[in-house]
Design an enzyme around this catalytic site. Structure first.
Site, mmCIF file in Angstrom:
data_model
loop_
_atom_site.group_PDB
_atom_site.id
_atom_site.type_symbol
_atom_site.label_atom_id
_atom_site.label_comp_id
_atom_site.label_asym_id
_atom_site.label_seq_id
_atom_site.Cartn_x
_atom_site.Cartn_y
_atom_site.Cartn_z
ATOM 1 N N ASP A 216 0.857 -1.198 0.000
ATOM 2 C CA ASP A 216 0.000 0.000 0.000
ATOM 3 C C ASP A 216 0.892 1.246 0.000
ATOM 4 O OD1 ASP A 216 -2.215 1.864 0.578
ATOM 5 O OD2 ASP A 216 -3.347 0.059 1.041
ATOM 6 N N HIS A 239 2.066 1.939 -3.222
ATOM 7 C CA HIS A 239 1.126 2.887 -3.815
ATOM 8 C C HIS A 239 1.665 4.312 -3.802
ATOM 9 C CE1 HIS A 239 -2.568 0.031 -3.124
ATOM 10 N NE2 HIS A 239 -1.614 -0.514 -3.847
#
Ligand SMILES: *[C@@H]1O[C@H](CO)[C@@H](O)[C@H](O)[C@H]1NC(C)=O
Ligand SMILES: *[C@@H]1O[C@H](CO)[C@@H](O)[C@H](O)[C@H]1NC(C)=O
Ligand SMILES: *[C@@H]1O[C@H](CO)[C@@H](O)[C@H](O)[C@H]1NC(C)=O
Length: 341
Positions: A216, A239
Site C-alpha cells: 500500500d 502505492h
C-alpha cells in the site's frame, strides 16, 4: 597514569559518551527459539525505572514475541538494540483484539537500533482479508500493525527492518522530533493495507535513507502533521507517497510543511498523491508542500491531486463541494523536478 586519574578519565569517558548499562535479554530468561514476551516485559520494567541510561540488547537469533506494551514515562534515555529476528504470532486469534504488536507510548529519548527484523508474519491475515479498510463498511479484520509509536518524543529508529506486517507497518501518532534513518520496510506488493509509515498529529518527523517496498502507500501523511521531511527514500513496490486522505472528519488538524526530497519511486501505482474528501470541513488547510528531485521509474500515475476523494460512495456527491484548501500549491509545480524513466 596513576589509579585515581584512570578512574577519573574513565568516568569522564562514560559521562561524555553516555555509555549505558546493558540489559541483555538472556539475563531475563530470553533465549533464541523461544517466546521472549515475558523476558522483554521484565527487561523493560528494569530499564524504565533506571535513573541512568540503559540499553536492552536482543542479540542475533530468532525469537517469538506476542503483543507488548512498551510504556513510559521512564526516567532516563533507553536504547533497544535488536539484532535478532522477532516473530509475531501468525495466528490473529493469539493477539487478542490488540491493534499494535510492538506498542510504544508516552516515552521520550528512545532509540530503537540494530540489524534486527520485526516479522509480522502477515500472510495468513492477508489471505482472509476482504474489501477495504474498516471505515469502508466492508467486512474487514481489525487493523493490526507491527509498530505503534504513540506520544513518543525525541526518538530515533536506526537500522531495523519491518517485515510482512498484518496491516500497517508503522503508525507515528502524537509524536514530536522523531527520526527514522536507514530503516527498511518489506512486504509483497499484493499484501493488502500494508501501508509503510502512517503519520498523524506529529511534528518534526524525518524519514531518511529508508527503503520501503510494500502493498500500500509507502508513506501516508495524516492530519496534524507538521514539519515532515522524507529524504533519500526509495519507494516501491507500493502505492507511492500520499498526503491524505484528509478532510473526512471535522476534528482534523491542518497539515503544514512537508518536504519530500530526493526520493525514487519504482513500479508504484502512484507517485506523489494528495487526496482530500469533498464534504467538510472547508476550513482545513494543507500548506507548504514541497516535492523536490523525485525520480519515477515505471509509475502508473506520477502526480495525482484528487480533491474529490470519495471511495465506496461515502459522501453525497450532490452536495455543494466544499474543498480542503490547498495553499501554496504553486510550490508543488515549482519544485516538482520529476524525472520519469
Ligand atoms: C512530548 O512533547 C510534547 C510537546 O512538547 C509534550 O506536550 C509532551 O508532554 C511530551 N511527551 C513526553 C512523553 O515527553
Ligand atoms: C531530537 O531528538 C534527538 C534524539 O533524542 C535529540 O538528540 C535532539 O536533541 C532532539 N532535538 C530537539 C530539538 O529537541
Ligand atoms: C539521494 O538518495 C539516494 C538514496 O536513495 C542516495 O544514495 C543519494 O546520495 C542521495 N543524493 C543526495 C544528493 O543526497
Amino acid at each position: 597514569m596513576n589509579f585515581n586519574i584512570a578512574i577519573i578519565v574513565s568516568f569522564l569517558f562514560l559521562a561524555e559518551y553516555g555509555a549505558a548499562q546493558v540489559l541483555d535479554i538472556s539475563k531475563f530468561g530470553g533465549s533464541p527459539n523461544s517466546d521472549i514476551t515475558q523476558a522483554f516485559a521484565n527487561a523493560w520494567k528494569e530499564a524504565c525505572t533506571s535513573t541512568t541510561a540503559v540499553k536492552i540488547v536482543i542479540p542475533a537469533g530468532t525469537y517469538k514475541l506476542n503483543v507488548i506494551d512498551v510504556k513510559g514515562p521512564c526516567k532516563a534515555p533507553i536504547e533497544i538494540q535488536v539484532d535478532g529476528t522477532i516473530q509475531a504470532p501468525s495466528n490473529q486469534d493469539e493477539i487478542k483484539g490488540e491493534t499494535q504488536w510492538v506498542k510504544f507510548s508516552y516515552l521520550h529519548s528512545l532509540t530503537l537500533s540494530g540489524k534486527g527484523v520485526f516479522d509480522g508474519q502477515g500472510a495468513n491475515v492477508w489471505k482472509q482479508k476482504a474489501g477495504g479498510p474498516a471505515w469502508s463498511g466492508k467486512k474487514s479484520n481489525k487493523v493490526f500493525m507491527n509498530f505503534g509509536f504513540n506520544f513518543v518524543n525525541d526518538t530515533i529508529v536506526h537500522g531495523i527492518t519491518s517485515k510482512d506486517s498484518k496491516n500497517f507497518h508503522v503508525l507515528v501518532f502524537g509524536c514530536h522530533n522523531f527520526t527514522f534513518d536507514d530503516f527498511t520496510i518489506i512486504a509483497p506488493k499484493d499484501s493488502p493495507n500494508t501501508d509503510g509509515i502512517h503519520l498523524g498529529k506529529s511534528t518534526d518527523v524525518k524519514i531518511l535513507n529508508t527503503n520501503i517496498g510494500t502493498g500500500d502507500d509507502c508513506v501516508s501523511v495524516g492530519d496534524g502533521t507538521k514539519n515532515l521531511i522524507v529524504q533519500n527514500v526509495n519507494c516501491g513496490p507500493g502505492h507511492g507517497i500520499s498526503i491524505g486522505s484528509l478532510g473526512k472528519f471535522t476534528t482534523e488538524e491542518n497539515v503544514e510543511g512537508v518536504l519530500i526530497k530526493n526520493c525514487t519511486l519504482t513500479e508504484t501505482d502512484n507517485g506523489v498523491r494528495v487526496k482530500t474528501w469533498p464534504n467538510e470541513p472547508a476550513t482545513l488547510t494543507i500548506t507548504d508542500l514541497h516535492f523536490e528531485d523525485i525520480i519515477m521509474v515505471n509509475v502508473r500515475n506520477p502526480v495525482i491531486i484528487d480533491q474529490e476523494y470519495c471511495p465506496w460512495n461515502q459522501c453525497n456527491k450532490k452536495e455543494k463541494l466544499l474543498l480542503v484548501k490547498l495553499m501554496q500549491l504553486d510550490q508543488i509545480a515549482m519544485c516538482l523536478n520529476i524525472v520519469t524513466k
